[in-house]
Design a protein around this motif. Structure first.
Motif, short mmCIF file in Angstrom:
data_model
loop_
_atom_site.label_atom_id
_atom_site.label_comp_id
_atom_site.label_asym_id
_atom_site.label_seq_id
_atom_site.Cartn_x
_atom_site.Cartn_y
_atom_site.Cartn_z
N PHE A 74 30.33 50.70 37.03
CA PHE A 74 31.51 50.55 35.76
C PHE A 74 31.17 51.76 34.47
N GLU A 127 28.96 60.00 37.79
CA GLU A 127 29.99 59.08 37.71
C GLU A 127 30.15 58.74 39.42
N GLY A 133 32.66 56.39 42.22
CA GLY A 133 34.38 55.86 42.06
C GLY A 133 34.06 55.90 43.37
N ASP A 134 35.86 55.93 43.48
CA ASP A 134 36.79 56.08 44.61
C ASP A 134 37.19 57.35 45.00
N GLU A 159 31.09 51.58 43.13
CA GLU A 159 31.83 52.04 42.16
C GLU A 159 30.39 51.79 40.53
#
Length: 178
Positions: A88, A123, A125-126, A134
């Protein structure tokens, strides 16, 4: 005129920089002896903090090193860096789990004795075109509180006013800019 101090057995080093941020110049380097904390009979000193305060105070006074901006540079035995990947990227969640994640990464030092921080390197993610899932990749830094506190106390008892603590390498590179 910033002054950086490094206090590690068997020496104390003070580096004084002059000039501007674009053109810093080395004004002087002062090296002092930092003997092992022992009594006259060779036995270990009971109060290591008082011993260090005395030696550092004498060094500062003898070399007139109490003016200007001052920084403490610490070695690799005080600050450790680790990279860490988490599933996360929410900062609040990272701060909650960081001590538990770092505990396994830095052996031999209790997590309670470390001051932790982190920098998000990447990072995941989407975002369009990413397939890594993610999460995020962090650079975690862990500083040994007692090591740093002991040196800060010694410098401050000798009349220094330390503005920041940095590691040897980046602190030396940044000293002219400070």
């Amino acid at each position: 005129m910033p002054i950086a101090f490094s206090i590690d057995f068997p020496r104390i080093v003070a580096v004084e920089i002059v000039g501007s941020a674009k053109k810093p110049r080395l004004k002087r380097v002062v090296v002092g002896e930092l003997p092992e904390p022992r009594n006259e009979d060779g036995s270990p000193v009971a109060d290591k903090q008082a011993f260090l305060n005395n030696v550092v105070g004498e060094f500062l006074k003898a070399n007139k090193l109490t003016g200007g901006k001052q920084y403490l540079l610490v070695g690799p035995d005080a600050v450790r860096y680790r990279d860490l990947r988490l599933a996360f990227s929410d900062r609040k969640r990272i701060e909650k789990v960081l001590p538990f994640q770092v505990e396994g990464l830095i052996p031999n030092i209790p997590i309670e004795d470390l001051s932790l921080g982190f920098i998000v390197l990447e990072e995941f993610g989407d975002k369009e075109g990413q397939t890594q899932g993610e999460g995020c990749k962090l650079l975690v830094h862990a500083a040994d509180r007692d090591y740093i506190k002991m040196r800060l106390t010694a410098l401050e008892s000798g009349g220094a006013n330390i503005a920041a603590v940095d590691d040897h390498l980046s602190g030396t590179l940044n000293l002219g800019r400070l």
